[in-house]
Motif scaffolding. Structure first.
Motif, PDB file in Angstrom:
ATOM      1  N   ILE A  82       0.838  -1.204   0.000  1.00 38.91           N
ATOM      2  CA  ILE A  82       0.000   0.000   0.000  1.00 38.91           C
ATOM      3  C   ILE A  82       0.872   1.252   0.000  1.00 38.91           C
ATOM      4  CG2 ILE A  82      -1.609   1.328   1.414  1.00 38.91           C
ATOM      5  CD1 ILE A  82      -2.874  -1.373   2.205  1.00 38.91           C
ATOM      6  N   LEU A  83       1.916   1.260   0.815  1.00 37.54           N
ATOM      7  CA  LEU A  83       2.810   2.417   0.856  1.00 37.54           C
ATOM      8  C   LEU A  83       3.559   2.590  -0.465  1.00 37.54           C
ATOM      9  CD1 LEU A  83       3.756   4.638   2.774  1.00 37.54           C
ATOM     10  CD2 LEU A  83       5.624   3.143   3.448  1.00 37.54           C
ATOM     11  N   ASN A  84       3.981   1.501  -1.073  1.00 42.87           N
ATOM     12  CA  ASN A  84       4.669   1.561  -2.361  1.00 42.87           C
ATOM     13  C   ASN A  84       3.726   2.098  -3.441  1.00 42.87           C
ATOM     14  OD1 ASN A  84       6.902   1.271  -3.975  1.00 42.87           O
ATOM     15  ND2 ASN A  84       6.424  -0.857  -4.520  1.00 42.87           N
ATOM     16  N   TRP A  85       2.459   1.645  -3.436  1.00 43.97           N
ATOM     17  CA  TRP A  85       1.477   2.154  -4.393  1.00 43.97           C
ATOM     18  C   TRP A  85       1.253   3.660  -4.197  1.00 43.97           C
ATOM     19  CZ3 TRP A  85      -3.179   4.476  -3.237  1.00 43.97           C
ATOM     20  CH2 TRP A  85      -3.984   4.791  -4.325  1.00 43.97           C
ATOM     21  N   ALA A  86       1.146   4.097  -2.921  1.00 44.51           N
ATOM     22  CA  ALA A  86       0.903   5.514  -2.636  1.00 44.51           C
ATOM     23  C   ALA A  86       2.083   6.376  -3.086  1.00 44.51           C
ATOM     24  CB  ALA A  86       0.638   5.708  -1.145  1.00 44.51           C
ATOM     25  N   ILE A  87       3.288   5.913  -2.901  1.00 44.13           N
ATOM     26  CA  ILE A  87       4.468   6.675  -3.334  1.00 44.13           C
ATOM     27  C   ILE A  87       4.501   6.772  -4.862  1.00 44.13           C
ATOM     28  CG2 ILE A  87       6.991   6.605  -3.460  1.00 44.13           C
ATOM     29  CD1 ILE A  87       6.933   5.461  -0.594  1.00 44.13           C
ATOM     30  N   ASP A  88       4.243   5.644  -5.544  1.00 44.53           N
ATOM     31  CA  ASP A  88       4.233   5.667  -7.007  1.00 44.53           C
ATOM     32  C   ASP A  88       3.120   6.572  -7.536  1.00 44.53           C
ATOM     33  OD1 ASP A  88       6.383   3.972  -7.097  1.00 44.53           O
ATOM     34  OD2 ASP A  88       5.181   2.161  -7.459  1.00 44.53           O
ATOM     35  N   ARG A  89       1.958   6.506  -6.920  1.00 43.27           N
ATOM     36  CA  ARG A  89       0.833   7.353  -7.345  1.00 43.27           C
ATOM     37  C   ARG A  89       1.161   8.834  -7.135  1.00 43.27           C
ATOM     38  NH1 ARG A  89      -3.590   7.548 -10.552  1.00 43.27           N
ATOM     39  NH2 ARG A  89      -5.242   8.738  -9.579  1.00 43.27           N
ATOM     40  N   ASN A  90       1.791   9.146  -6.013  1.00 46.30           N
ATOM     41  CA  ASN A  90       2.172  10.530  -5.735  1.00 46.30           C
ATOM     42  C   ASN A  90       3.186  11.036  -6.769  1.00 46.30           C
ATOM     43  OD1 ASN A  90       2.253  12.987  -4.265  1.00 46.30           O
ATOM     44  ND2 ASN A  90       4.151  12.294  -3.289  1.00 46.30           N
ATOM     45  N   HIS A  91       4.154  10.190  -7.120  1.00 47.14           N
ATOM     46  CA  HIS A  91       5.132  10.586  -8.140  1.00 47.14           C
ATOM     47  C   HIS A  91       4.453  10.813  -9.494  1.00 47.14           C
ATOM     48  CE1 HIS A  91       8.799  10.358  -5.841  1.00 47.14           C
ATOM     49  NE2 HIS A  91       8.505   9.145  -5.407  1.00 47.14           N
ATOM     50  N   TYR A  92       3.499   9.956  -9.815  1.00 48.34           N
ATOM     51  CA  TYR A  92       2.794  10.125 -11.101  1.00 48.34           C
ATOM     52  C   TYR A  92       1.959  11.407 -11.098  1.00 48.34           C
ATOM     53  CZ  TYR A  92      -0.470   9.505 -14.902  1.00 48.34           C
ATOM     54  OH  TYR A  92      -1.224   9.713 -16.031  1.00 48.34           O
ATOM     55  N   LEU A  93       1.223  11.649 -10.007  1.00 50.19           N
ATOM     56  CA  LEU A  93       0.362  12.833  -9.971  1.00 50.19           C
ATOM     57  C   LEU A  93       1.163  14.130  -9.989  1.00 50.19           C
ATOM     58  CD1 LEU A  93      -2.388  11.740  -7.435  1.00 50.19           C
ATOM     59  CD2 LEU A  93      -2.568  11.904  -9.927  1.00 50.19           C
ATOM     60  N   ASN A  94       2.400  14.081  -9.521  1.00 42.85           N
ATOM     61  CA  ASN A  94       3.236  15.273  -9.535  1.00 42.85           C
ATOM     62  C   ASN A  94       4.158  15.339 -10.759  1.00 42.85           C
ATOM     63  OD1 ASN A  94       2.320  16.575  -7.173  1.00 42.85           O
ATOM     64  ND2 ASN A  94       3.450  15.064  -5.943  1.00 42.85           N
ATOM     65  N   SER A  95       3.994  14.399 -11.669  1.00 39.22           N
ATOM     66  CA  SER A  95       4.796  14.432 -12.890  1.00 39.22           C
ATOM     67  C   SER A  95       4.063  15.254 -13.960  1.00 39.22           C
ATOM     68  CB  SER A  95       5.047  13.006 -13.397  1.00 39.22           C
ATOM     69  OG  SER A  95       3.831  12.451 -13.872  1.00 39.22           O
ATOM     70  N   LYS A  96       4.731  15.447 -15.096  1.00 42.81           N
ATOM     71  CA  LYS A  96       4.130  16.237 -16.184  1.00 42.81           C
ATOM     72  C   LYS A  96       2.901  15.515 -16.734  1.00 42.81           C
ATOM     73  CE  LYS A  96       6.662  18.638 -19.101  1.00 42.81           C
ATOM     74  NZ  LYS A  96       7.585  18.993 -20.204  1.00 42.81           N
ATOM     75  N   ALA A  97       2.983  14.201 -16.905  1.00 41.63           N
ATOM     76  CA  ALA A  97       1.845  13.442 -17.434  1.00 41.63           C
ATOM     77  C   ALA A  97       0.678  13.427 -16.449  1.00 41.63           C
ATOM     78  CB  ALA A  97       2.275  12.018 -17.752  1.00 41.63           C
ATOM     79  N   GLY A  98       0.966  13.303 -15.203  1.00 39.20           N
ATOM     80  CA  GLY A  98      -0.091  13.299 -14.192  1.00 39.20           C
ATOM     81  C   GLY A  98      -0.775  14.638 -14.069  1.00 39.20           C
ATOM     82  N   ARG A  99      -0.020  15.726 -14.156  1.00 41.10           N
ATOM     83  CA  ARG A  99      -0.625  17.064 -14.099  1.00 41.10           C
ATOM     84  C   ARG A  99      -1.479  17.321 -15.338  1.00 41.10           C
ATOM     85  NH1 ARG A  99       1.770  21.048 -10.441  1.00 41.10           N
ATOM     86  NH2 ARG A  99       3.298  19.957  -9.177  1.00 41.10           N
TER      87      ARG A  99
END
Length: 106
Positions: A82-99
């Motif tokens: 769960i923590l690994n998923w949350a970290i990956d999701r946070n990185h994606y949401l703060n990336s150019k593609a996620g924004r």
């Protein structure tokens, strides 16, 4: 000058108990002797206080680990994923593609 009889440990002025018995020294209070009590001893140079300690420690630790692992391992594994998923999701949401994908939702 010679020491008194009490200092010598003699019975001259020894205390007398309630029933006219000698009370005795510390640890030996002149009670009725016990029967049927057997004590065994071993010489200090024949004792092996750490005999088998390493062997017993390994196998006792394994036995205790095996009995408890199902109580703490599954929650720890689930928490890790769960923590690994949350970290990956946070990185994606703060990336150019996620924004670009979720930028207008907030």
């Amino acid at each position: 000058m010679r020491p008194t009889q009490i200092l010598l440990g003699g019975g001259g002025g020894a205390p007398i108990g309630k029933h006219n018995n000698f009370l005795g020294n510390w640890g030996n209070f002149g009670g009725i002797k016990q029967k049927g009590v057997v004590t065994y001893g071993i010489a200090p140079n024949r004792q092996l206080p750490l005999a088998g300690a390493a062997h017993d420690a390994v196998f006792n630790t394994w036995r205790r680990f095996r009995a408890q692992v199902l109580y703490w391992a599954p929650p720890m594994i689930a928490g890790y994923y769960i923590l690994n998923w949350a970290i990956d999701r946070n990185h994606y949401l703060n990336s150019k593609a996620g924004r670009a994908e979720f930028g207008g939702e907030e």
